[in-house]
Design a protein around this motif. Structure first.
Motif: not given
Ligand code: ATP
Length: 235
Positions: A209, A225-227, A230-231
């Motif tokens: 990032e 992985n939830s992040m 989402k991203a």
């Protein structure tokens, strides 16, 4: 065994700090992905590893050798190949001539042997060997770009956005091809915006990032992985 290791890498374009203190490694035989949004620094990292950009600081070691002190043409002899973003093939040359261009470090016999191998691996290129590369479809051009890189028999292949601009069915096909190349023994560093597909075929991956690695793990861990979901996975 770590075949490639990058430590504390910092790359600037003028005042822009494009790659910030990046650390990662690849073990022989792995598929490792760098994923991240537009402008995260993925392409810059690949170009730095293959010697096209000089970093401000950091260390890159490939098979124990200091890459930053090695000339790009010497890296070819070390069996490190780079398939750049946007399929930089020679559009005015035929498919076969493009493959020949990938073989400039080889003897004539070896070149013909490897062209034959590429035609076995990519039958579509064989059918089109006399066609001008610029008139082929996006997917075919991407196959040609990959095949040309493989002509030099790399041990490590750096692949920059192989799925870019391709229709979904072809994206699938390109990822199958990447898996097949890896099964034949080529270690792969893959840069992709298509995080879902990239993670699905990767042993491990790093998430970038704005120039920094913010997360790493196995492909499976990152897919869950939830992040990341989402991203990058639209979930
Ligand atoms: P993409 O997926 O869009 O190709 P990326 O993750 O590969 O993105 P890079 O191309 O490495 O990202 O770019 C990282 C940053 O460096 C971006 O902010 C970009 O604008 C900048 N950059 C890249 N090349 C140059 C250049 N030649 N001159 C100035 N800035 C640059």
């Amino acid at each position: 065994m770590k075949i490639l290791e990058v430590e504390s890498l910092n790359v600037y374009y003028g005042a822009i700090h494009a790659v910030k203190n990046v650390n990662f490694f690849i073990k022989k035989g792995e598929i490792v992905s760098l994923i991240g949004a537009n402008g995260a620094g993925k392409t810059t990292i690949l170009k730095t590893v293959s010697g096209l950009i000089k970093p401000k600081s950091g260390e890159i070691s490939y098979k124990g050798l200091d890459v930053l002190k090695t000339k790009p043409y010497e890296l070819v002899n070390l069996k490190l190949a780079h398939t750049p973003e946007g399929r930089k093939i020679f559009t005015e040359l035929t498919v076969e001539e493009n493959l020949e261009m990938g073989a400039y470090t080889l003897t004539n016999d070896k070149m013909h042997e490897n062209i034959k191998k590429m035609y076995d691996m990519f039958p579509r290129l064989k059918e089109r060997k006399k066609q001008l590369a610029g008139t082929m479809s996006g997917g075919e051009q991407q196959m040609l770009a990959i095949a040309r890189s493989l002509m030099s028999e790399p041990e490590v292949l750096l692949l920059d956005e192989p799925s870019m601009g391709l229709a979904p069915l072809l994206v699938q096909e390109i990822f199958e091809i990447i898996k097949m190349i890896n099964k034949k023994g080529v270690t792969i560093l893959l840069v992709e915006q298509n995080a879902n597909q990239a993670l699905s075929i990767s042993d491990r991956a790093y998430v970038l990032e704005t120039g920094e690695i913010i997360l790493n793990g196995s492909g499976e861990e990152l897919l869950n992985n939830s992040m990341v979901k989402k991203a990058y996975l639209g979930g």
